[in-house]
Scaffold this motif. Sequence first.
Motif, PDB file in Angstrom:
ATOM      1  N   PHE A 149      37.205  29.762  29.335  1.00 39.38           N
ATOM      2  CA  PHE A 149      38.539  30.069  29.835  1.00 39.38           C
ATOM      3  C   PHE A 149      38.580  29.574  31.279  1.00 39.38           C
ATOM      4  O   PHE A 149      37.964  30.184  32.157  1.00 39.38           O
ATOM      5  CB  PHE A 149      38.801  31.578  29.800  1.00 39.38           C
ATOM      6  N   THR A 150      39.258  28.455  31.529  1.00 41.00           N
ATOM      7  CA  THR A 150      39.281  27.892  32.884  1.00 41.00           C
ATOM      8  C   THR A 150      40.515  28.370  33.633  1.00 41.00           C
ATOM      9  O   THR A 150      41.609  28.435  33.085  1.00 41.00           O
ATOM     10  CB  THR A 150      39.266  26.354  32.860  1.00 41.00           C
ATOM     11  N   ARG A 151      40.304  28.711  34.896  1.00 36.92           N
ATOM     12  CA  ARG A 151      41.361  29.218  35.769  1.00 36.92           C
ATOM     13  C   ARG A 151      42.155  30.315  35.060  1.00 36.92           C
ATOM     14  O   ARG A 151      43.374  30.341  35.065  1.00 36.92           O
ATOM     15  CB  ARG A 151      42.261  28.106  36.265  1.00 36.92           C
ATOM     16  N   GLY A 152      41.420  31.225  34.447  1.00 38.86           N
ATOM     17  CA  GLY A 152      42.026  32.338  33.746  1.00 38.86           C
ATOM     18  C   GLY A 152      42.268  33.504  34.683  1.00 38.86           C
ATOM     19  O   GLY A 152      41.813  33.524  35.826  1.00 38.86           O
ATOM     20  N   VAL A 153      42.978  34.478  34.179  1.00 40.38           N
ATOM     21  CA  VAL A 153      43.303  35.673  34.944  1.00 40.38           C
ATOM     22  C   VAL A 153      42.832  36.883  34.143  1.00 40.38           C
ATOM     23  O   VAL A 153      43.113  36.983  32.946  1.00 40.38           O
ATOM     24  CB  VAL A 153      44.821  35.762  35.203  1.00 40.38           C
ATOM     25  N   ILE A 154      42.130  37.781  34.814  1.00 40.15           N
ATOM     26  CA  ILE A 154      41.705  39.010  34.163  1.00 40.15           C
ATOM     27  C   ILE A 154      42.811  40.043  34.358  1.00 40.15           C
ATOM     28  O   ILE A 154      43.255  40.290  35.476  1.00 40.15           O
ATOM     29  CB  ILE A 154      40.362  39.507  34.714  1.00 40.15           C
ATOM     30  N   VAL A 155      43.284  40.589  33.236  1.00 44.08           N
ATOM     31  CA  VAL A 155      44.394  41.533  33.251  1.00 44.08           C
ATOM     32  C   VAL A 155      43.989  42.813  32.527  1.00 44.08           C
ATOM     33  O   VAL A 155      42.945  42.873  31.880  1.00 44.08           O
ATOM     34  CB  VAL A 155      45.665  40.930  32.603  1.00 44.08           C
ATOM     35  N   GLY A 156      44.831  43.797  32.623  1.00 47.11           N
ATOM     36  CA  GLY A 156      44.596  45.062  31.940  1.00 47.11           C
ATOM     37  C   GLY A 156      44.455  46.186  32.940  1.00 47.11           C
ATOM     38  O   GLY A 156      44.707  46.029  34.139  1.00 47.11           O
ATOM     39  N   ARG A 157      44.043  47.307  32.434  1.00 45.97           N
ATOM     40  CA  ARG A 157      43.803  48.473  33.285  1.00 45.97           C
ATOM     41  C   ARG A 157      42.410  48.988  32.944  1.00 45.97           C
ATOM     42  O   ARG A 157      42.210  49.661  31.933  1.00 45.97           O
ATOM     43  CB  ARG A 157      44.852  49.538  33.018  1.00 45.97           C
ATOM     44  N   PRO A 158      41.427  48.639  33.778  1.00 46.07           N
ATOM     45  CA  PRO A 158      40.050  49.011  33.473  1.00 46.07           C
ATOM     46  C   PRO A 158      39.878  50.523  33.332  1.00 46.07           C
ATOM     47  O   PRO A 158      40.484  51.306  34.074  1.00 46.07           O
ATOM     48  CB  PRO A 158      39.257  48.511  34.677  1.00 46.07           C
ATOM     49  N   GLY A 215      26.870  45.991  41.767  1.00 52.76           N
ATOM     50  CA  GLY A 215      27.478  44.766  42.258  1.00 52.76           C
ATOM     51  C   GLY A 215      28.663  44.261  41.455  1.00 52.76           C
ATOM     52  O   GLY A 215      29.274  43.268  41.824  1.00 52.76           O
ATOM     53  N   LEU A 216      28.995  44.897  40.334  1.00 54.12           N
ATOM     54  CA  LEU A 216      30.142  44.465  39.530  1.00 54.12           C
ATOM     55  C   LEU A 216      31.418  44.912  40.248  1.00 54.12           C
ATOM     56  O   LEU A 216      31.673  46.104  40.389  1.00 54.12           O
ATOM     57  CB  LEU A 216      30.075  45.049  38.123  1.00 54.12           C
ATOM     58  N   ASP A 217      32.204  43.944  40.704  1.00 53.06           N
ATOM     59  CA  ASP A 217      33.415  44.211  41.482  1.00 53.06           C
ATOM     60  C   ASP A 217      34.634  43.941  40.610  1.00 53.06           C
ATOM     61  O   ASP A 217      35.167  42.828  40.593  1.00 53.06           O
ATOM     62  CB  ASP A 217      33.421  43.331  42.737  1.00 53.06           C
ATOM     63  N   ILE A 218      35.066  44.944  39.873  1.00 51.50           N
ATOM     64  CA  ILE A 218      36.200  44.786  38.956  1.00 51.50           C
ATOM     65  C   ILE A 218      37.464  44.397  39.709  1.00 51.50           C
ATOM     66  O   ILE A 218      38.195  43.498  39.289  1.00 51.50           O
ATOM     67  CB  ILE A 218      36.430  46.069  38.129  1.00 51.50           C
ATOM     68  N   LEU A 219      37.749  45.059  40.817  1.00 53.48           N
ATOM     69  CA  LEU A 219      38.963  44.736  41.576  1.00 53.48           C
ATOM     70  C   LEU A 219      38.917  43.299  42.079  1.00 53.48           C
ATOM     71  O   LEU A 219      39.937  42.606  42.062  1.00 53.48           O
ATOM     72  CB  LEU A 219      39.143  45.710  42.741  1.00 53.48           C
ATOM     73  N   GLY A 220      37.765  42.834  42.508  1.00 50.46           N
ATOM     74  CA  GLY A 220      37.623  41.448  42.955  1.00 50.46           C
ATOM     75  C   GLY A 220      37.859  40.460  41.821  1.00 50.46           C
ATOM     76  O   GLY A 220      38.482  39.418  42.013  1.00 50.46           O
ATOM     77  N   LEU A 221      37.369  40.789  40.614  1.00 50.55           N
ATOM     78  CA  LEU A 221      37.555  39.910  39.458  1.00 50.55           C
ATOM     79  C   LEU A 221      39.015  39.811  39.049  1.00 50.55           C
ATOM     80  O   LEU A 221      39.451  38.802  38.513  1.00 50.55           O
ATOM     81  CB  LEU A 221      36.741  40.414  38.268  1.00 50.55           C
ATOM     82  N   MET A 222      39.769  40.870  39.304  1.00 47.48           N
ATOM     83  CA  MET A 222      41.164  40.899  38.877  1.00 47.48           C
ATOM     84  C   MET A 222      42.086  40.245  39.899  1.00 47.48           C
ATOM     85  O   MET A 222      43.299  40.243  39.718  1.00 47.48           O
ATOM     86  CB  MET A 222      41.590  42.332  38.593  1.00 47.48           C
ATOM     87  N   GLY A 223      41.536  39.654  40.947  1.00 46.65           N
ATOM     88  CA  GLY A 223      42.346  39.018  41.978  1.00 46.65           C
ATOM     89  C   GLY A 223      42.695  37.583  41.619  1.00 46.65           C
ATOM     90  O   GLY A 223      43.650  37.301  40.894  1.00 46.65           O
ATOM     91  N   CYS A 224      41.914  36.669  42.110  1.00 50.00           N
ATOM     92  CA  CYS A 224      42.178  35.232  41.958  1.00 50.00           C
ATOM     93  C   CYS A 224      41.788  34.741  40.573  1.00 50.00           C
ATOM     94  O   CYS A 224      41.015  35.388  39.866  1.00 50.00           O
ATOM     95  CB  CYS A 224      41.386  34.458  43.012  1.00 50.00           C
ATOM     96  N   PRO A 225      42.292  33.556  40.177  1.00 47.26           N
ATOM     97  CA  PRO A 225      41.873  32.978  38.896  1.00 47.26           C
ATOM     98  C   PRO A 225      40.356  32.792  38.840  1.00 47.26           C
ATOM     99  O   PRO A 225      39.709  32.539  39.858  1.00 47.26           O
ATOM    100  CB  PRO A 225      42.586  31.624  38.861  1.00 47.26           C
ATOM    101  N   VAL A 226      39.806  32.961  37.638  1.00 44.95           N
ATOM    102  CA  VAL A 226      38.371  32.870  37.417  1.00 44.95           C
ATOM    103  C   VAL A 226      38.071  31.942  36.243  1.00 44.95           C
ATOM    104  O   VAL A 226      38.941  31.664  35.421  1.00 44.95           O
ATOM    105  CB  VAL A 226      37.757  34.270  37.128  1.00 44.95           C
TER     106      VAL A 226
END
Length: 127
Positions: free
Chosen positions: A94-103, A68-79
């Motif tokens: 971390f409020t309204r943060g963005v997940i970046v990088g290349r998993p 159920g871990l959706d990496i692509l979904g996490l890297m979309g909208c702010p979290v």
Amino acid sequence: MASVTDCCSASGGRASIAINGVNVSPRSVSVTPTNFEREVKSNQDGTIYTINKPMPAEAEMTLSDSCGLDILGLMGCPVDVTIDLWDVRRKYLFTRGVIVGRPKLNTETGEISGLKITANRVIITTY
């Protein structure tokens, strides 16, 4: 329950991470909680001056792959990401943060590396 002063010699230890309220299993986490970098330079006469450079606050995360871990979904909208360091009794939000990088997924160990959460600012609480 022990008071915060009872754990003053504690450092490191166990951590948990929640992304938008959903717990994920961290293998490791490294937090850079400031939103600036401070540098020192020297004048020709040997005296010093400092420079503050704006930088995003961030945390590097290595996660355990799970159902159920959706990496692509996490890297979309702010979290919203909460990192809870249990043994030192400190939380980083971390409020309204963005997940970046290349998993990068290690299929042998199930480790996902190469992820960072970045945000304009981090709320730090102790308990």
